[in-house]
Design an enzyme around this catalytic site. Structure first.
Site, PDB file in Angstrom:
ATOM      1  N   GLY A 144       2.554   2.387  10.967  1.00 38.85           N
ATOM      2  CA  GLY A 144       3.415   3.553  10.839  1.00 38.85           C
ATOM      3  C   GLY A 144       4.035   4.029  12.129  1.00 38.85           C
ATOM      4  O   GLY A 144       4.615   5.113  12.170  1.00 38.85           O
ATOM      5  N   GLU A 177      -7.035   4.315   8.115  1.00 43.09           N
ATOM      6  CA  GLU A 177      -6.960   5.738   7.789  1.00 43.09           C
ATOM      7  C   GLU A 177      -8.257   6.224   7.138  1.00 43.09           C
ATOM      8  O   GLU A 177      -8.616   7.397   7.267  1.00 43.09           O
ATOM      9  CB  GLU A 177      -5.749   5.990   6.885  1.00 43.09           C
ATOM     10  CG  GLU A 177      -4.436   5.839   7.646  1.00 43.09           C
ATOM     11  CD  GLU A 177      -3.275   5.349   6.800  1.00 43.09           C
ATOM     12  OE1 GLU A 177      -2.224   5.040   7.388  1.00 43.09           O
ATOM     13  OE2 GLU A 177      -3.409   5.264   5.564  1.00 43.09           O
ATOM     14  N   LYS A 229       0.011   4.251  -0.337  1.00 43.09           N
ATOM     15  CA  LYS A 229      -0.692   5.379   0.299  1.00 43.09           C
ATOM     16  C   LYS A 229      -0.522   6.655  -0.542  1.00 43.09           C
ATOM     17  O   LYS A 229      -0.517   6.596  -1.760  1.00 43.09           O
ATOM     18  CB  LYS A 229      -0.233   5.545   1.750  1.00 43.09           C
ATOM     19  CG  LYS A 229      -0.414   4.253   2.562  1.00 43.09           C
ATOM     20  CD  LYS A 229      -0.194   4.444   4.039  1.00 43.09           C
ATOM     21  CE  LYS A 229      -0.421   3.126   4.775  1.00 43.09           C
ATOM     22  NZ  LYS A 229      -0.293   3.302   6.239  1.00 43.09           N
ATOM     23  N   HIS A 260      -9.489   0.432   5.350  1.00 45.88           N
ATOM     24  CA  HIS A 260      -8.214   0.753   5.998  1.00 45.88           C
ATOM     25  C   HIS A 260      -8.457   1.734   7.140  1.00 45.88           C
ATOM     26  O   HIS A 260      -9.336   2.599   7.073  1.00 45.88           O
ATOM     27  CB  HIS A 260      -7.242   1.348   4.985  1.00 45.88           C
ATOM     28  CG  HIS A 260      -5.834   1.402   5.483  1.00 45.88           C
ATOM     29  ND1 HIS A 260      -5.386   2.395   6.331  1.00 45.88           N
ATOM     30  CD2 HIS A 260      -4.785   0.576   5.286  1.00 45.88           C
ATOM     31  CE1 HIS A 260      -4.115   2.185   6.607  1.00 45.88           C
ATOM     32  NE2 HIS A 260      -3.717   1.082   5.989  1.00 45.88           N
ATOM     33  N   SER A 292       3.585  -2.047  10.384  1.00 45.40           N
ATOM     34  CA  SER A 292       5.045  -1.935  10.507  1.00 45.40           C
ATOM     35  C   SER A 292       5.767  -3.215  10.105  1.00 45.40           C
ATOM     36  O   SER A 292       6.801  -3.564  10.677  1.00 45.40           O
ATOM     37  CB  SER A 292       5.440  -1.504  11.926  1.00 45.40           C
ATOM     38  OG  SER A 292       4.951  -0.198  12.206  1.00 45.40           O
ATOM     39  N   GLU A 319      -4.952  -5.305  10.673  1.00 46.64           N
ATOM     40  CA  GLU A 319      -3.973  -4.251  10.883  1.00 46.64           C
ATOM     41  C   GLU A 319      -4.272  -3.516  12.184  1.00 46.64           C
ATOM     42  O   GLU A 319      -5.109  -2.595  12.208  1.00 46.64           O
ATOM     43  CB  GLU A 319      -3.994  -3.256   9.720  1.00 46.64           C
ATOM     44  CG  GLU A 319      -3.519  -3.836   8.396  1.00 46.64           C
ATOM     45  CD  GLU A 319      -3.177  -2.726   7.417  1.00 46.64           C
ATOM     46  OE1 GLU A 319      -2.009  -2.639   7.024  1.00 46.64           O
ATOM     47  OE2 GLU A 319      -4.065  -1.939   7.074  1.00 46.64           O
ATOM     48  N   ASN A 377       0.853  -1.185   0.000  1.00 45.14           N
ATOM     49  CA  ASN A 377       0.000   0.000   0.000  1.00 45.14           C
ATOM     50  C   ASN A 377       0.889   1.235   0.000  1.00 45.14           C
ATOM     51  O   ASN A 377       1.475   1.597   1.018  1.00 45.14           O
ATOM     52  CB  ASN A 377      -0.919  -0.014   1.227  1.00 45.14           C
ATOM     53  CG  ASN A 377      -1.855   1.172   1.278  1.00 45.14           C
ATOM     54  OD1 ASN A 377      -1.946   1.939   0.319  1.00 45.14           O
ATOM     55  ND2 ASN A 377      -2.552   1.333   2.386  1.00 45.14           N
TER      56      ASN A 377
END
Length: 314
Positions: free
Chosen positions: A230, A156, A72, A154, A270, A224, A70
């Site tokens: 991140g 985000e 992003k 996701h 990560s 996730e 991904n």
């Protein structure tokens, strides 16, 4: 920043709060998932005498190992051209489905220059057919550019953009109905893990998909944990495996045993070239959804090739 495992107090698993009054219930709960895990193992001690002389892959899911990258909201035309060049020159294990998800504006560039060995995914899609929806991307547009997958749910999109479980489920249903595969993301925030709500959150997100989708044939579930995306923190292999077993158990109980066996459950948070091999050894980790490390061609190739960690001697 080096990846580190989340430290959890001895009396708290991060999945359910433990108290003396709940010991019996927890034991029963753990026993259930132990039985589920045992019943769907591809490689088991009872079948060892019938193994092929060639190596096999120890995966609870029956599908091929799956690794997605991904990208992003990262990259320029030049940096993406370099990344594509690195991927084209990489040696990738054959028994892995590999997908990358560029920013929408670079999909055409990537599709026209990337090896056919690697499929293309969108990072998001609209809930229905395109039209007067400023800034959105339709499934039909993704297909027109050659995408075979789309990432939905996701964290985000959930926690920054504010997408709700039911809305994400409807988006998945529409994408599947139009022939796109769905990488269905689930995962808990740190405060939810600390409150012992990991299973509750993940199961609610799974239910929203299950309530909406017509079939699970073209879905990959990506667990996730939000606290690991991140941040440099990564769930330990045991922490990730524990949730993956629970997810597979939920699918068996609430969808079907066949879906539980067939659905690939991949881990994201990560993941990098240094920790992917250990994570890949876990039986219910069927691959990875990779963020930052997927922007580095050689490191992404290392993660793809971590499938070799799953291969066991006959």
């Amino acid at each position: 920043m080096a990846a580190t495992s989340l430290t959890v107090p001895p009396s708290f698993s991060g999945l359910r709060r433990i108290s003396p009054k709940l010991d019996a219930a927890v034991s029963s709960h753990q026993s259930f998932f132990h039985r589920v895990n045992s019943s769907i193992r591809l490689v088991s001690s009872s079948s060892s005498s019938h193994r092929s002389p060639r190596g096999v892959v120890a995966m609870a899911g029956s599908g091929k190992f799956f690794v997605g990258g991904n990208w992003k909201c990262n990259g320029t035309k030049d940096s993406i051209a370099k990344l594509v060049s690195d991927l084209n020159s990489a040696t990738l294990e054959a028994d892995v489905d590999v997908v990358v998800s560029p920013p929408f504006v670079y999909i055409d560039q990537v599709k026209s220059s990337l090896t056919d060995r690697i499929d293309i995914s969108g990072q998001n899609s609209w809930v229905g057919k395109g039209g007067a929806f400023t800034g959105e991307i339709s499934v039909e547009q993704l297909k027109d550019l050659g995408c075979k997958w789309v990432i939905l749910g996701h964290s985000e999109r959930r926690h920054v953009i504010g997408e709700k479980d039911e809305f994400i489920g409807k988006k998945a249903a529409y994408a599947l109905s139009e022939g796109l595969g769905v990488i269905a993301c689930i995962g808990e925030k740190l405060e939810e893990r600390e409150a012992g709500k990991t299973f509750d959150v993940c199961f609610a997100q799974l239910k929203a998909f299950a309530d909406a989708v017509p079939s699970w044939d073209n879905i990959v579930v990506a667990y996730e944990p939000v606290w690991a995306i991140g941040t440099g923190k990564v769930a330990s292999p045991q922490q990730a495996q524990e949730v993956h077993v629970a997810v597979r158990g939920w699918l068996k109980k609430n969808v079907s045993e066949e879906v539980a066996s067939k659905t690939r459950i991949i881990y994201g948070g990560s993941v990098n070239g240094g920790n992917s091999a250990e994570l890949a050894k876990e039986e219910d980790i069927d691959g990875f959804l990779v963020g930052g490390a997927s922007l580095k061609g050689p490191e992404f190739a290392t993660i793809v090739n971590s499938v070799t960690s799953k291969k066991v001697a006959a």
